[in-house]
Design an enzyme around this catalytic site. Sequence first.
Site, PDB file in Angstrom:
ATOM      1  N   CYS A   1     -15.357 -11.093   6.046  1.00  0.00           N
ATOM      2  CA  CYS A   1     -16.750 -11.467   6.304  1.00  0.00           C
ATOM      3  C   CYS A   1     -16.916 -12.975   6.270  1.00  0.00           C
ATOM      4  O   CYS A   1     -16.348 -13.649   5.436  1.00  0.00           O
ATOM      5  CB  CYS A   1     -17.651 -10.850   5.240  1.00  0.00           C
TER       6      CYS A   1
ATOM      7  N   GLN B   1       0.819  -1.221   0.000  1.00  0.00           N
ATOM      8  CA  GLN B   1       0.000   0.000   0.000  1.00  0.00           C
ATOM      9  C   GLN B   1       0.851   1.270   0.000  1.00  0.00           C
ATOM     10  O   GLN B   1       0.308   2.373   0.040  1.00  0.00           O
ATOM     11  CB  GLN B   1      -0.964  -0.016   1.196  1.00  0.00           C
TER      12      GLN B   1
ATOM     13  N   SER C   1       2.408  -5.616  -4.964  1.00  0.00           N
ATOM     14  CA  SER C   1       1.322  -6.194  -5.749  1.00  0.00           C
ATOM     15  C   SER C   1       0.931  -5.215  -6.844  1.00  0.00           C
ATOM     16  O   SER C   1       0.687  -4.035  -6.563  1.00  0.00           O
ATOM     17  CB  SER C   1       0.136  -6.438  -4.812  1.00  0.00           C
TER      18      SER C   1
END
Length: 368
Positions: free
Chosen positions: A322, A179, A199
Site C-alpha cells: 500500500c 512459506q 524466517s
Amino acid sequence: MDHLYLDDNSTRKYSPRVVTYIQSDFVNDYANASSEHDAGFILSGKIKECRKIIGDRIGSSTKKIVFTSGATESINTVLSVDNLEKLKIKTIISSRMEHHATLHQLDYLVNKGFNVEFVRNDHEGRLDYDHLKEISNHNPKAFLTFLYVNNETGVINDVKKITDVAHESESFIHLDAVQALGKLDFDLDDIDCDFASFSGHKIGSFKGIGLLYVKDIEKFEPLLHGGGQEKGYRPGTYNYPAIMSFSLAIQDIDFSLLTETQVQRNRLESEFKSINSSFAVNCEGAIRVANTSNLYFGGKDCRELMLKLSRKNIFVSTGAACNGSNPEPSHVLKSIRAVQGVDSLRISSSFSANEVNAFLDGVRDLFS
Ligand code: PLP
C-alpha cells in the site's frame, strides 16, 4: 473470540513453547553468547542445540545453517553482488511472482549490470516449466531463485522440476522457503538446492530471526564483515532469545493438523463462492498449501473491505503493497490476470471450524 486473526502468512502468533519461554527463561537469557565466561558459554551451548533441532526439522546438517535477521537478509545475502560474482554468475532466472525481498534485489542487480530473465506463469499462478527449461538452455551456469510456496496465493512450486533444470544447466538454485516451513514436510538435502531462506516469525518465533541454508559453505561470500560469529559467515552479536524461539516454534509444528486445516479451508472457499455469484478463488486450480486462500470479491474495492472487516475485529490482508491512500494491486495477481485495483483478500490461518464460520458471517454481513 475477541478477534479473529486470519493473517498467518504475514506473521504468526507466538507458538505455545515460545509463550512458555517468554514467561520463564527469556528474562534471564541476556548474556552475550560469544562471551568467554560461563553465562555466555551456556548460551553458546544452547545455540548449538537449537541449530541441531532446526537442522533436523528442515533436513540439513548443522554446518550448512547460517542464522540471519530474517528471510529478507538471507535472500539479499545469496543475491548479493559479492556472492554472485564469487559464483561467476551473469544471469539470474526467476519469476514475477516472487516476494519483494527478491524482486527489488533483482531490480538492483539489473542496475549493477546483471541479466535477469523471468519465467512465464499461467492464470493459476503456476510456473511454465518448459519456459524455464528454454531460458536455462540459453543461459547455462546461471543462478535460479524461486519461491517454494507463494506467500499470497499459497501455490506450491514444483521444486523437483526446478532443481532438475538447475542441475542440467549447471546452475545454482536458491529457494525462498519461508512459506513452506510448517506447511510442507520437506528435506533440504533431498531437494538438493544450493541455498534456501527461512524466517522464524512465520511459524511463531520472535521477529528478526531467520536462516540461510548453504549447501557448500566454502563457495559462499558473506554479506556482512565483522566479528567471528557464525564462523564469520554472518557476524554480529547472537540474537540468542530469537534463536531459542525459532527452535521452540519449529518444535511446535504439527503436520497432523493440516488435514483439518485443508477441510476447513475448502469449506470456506465453497461457502464464500455461494455468497455472491461474482466471487471466486484465485489460483483455485493449482496445488496449494492448506492454510492459504486468496479470495476475489467480484471487483469490489478490497482495501475498503479489509478495513470494514478490521472494524469487526476480523484481520485479513490485501496481500498488496500500500502506498498511502493509493494502494497498489498485488504484483502476484497482476502477473496472473488483469486486475482492477485491489480486488482480492488473502486469508491465512490454521482454520478452525469456528474461525471459518465467523469469517463467513462477517462477509455475509457486509454483503447482505
Ligand atoms: N519471503 C516470503 C515468501 C515471505 O512471505 C516473507 C515475509 O513477508 C519474506 C520473504 C521476508 O521475510 P522476513 O520478514 O523474515 O524478512
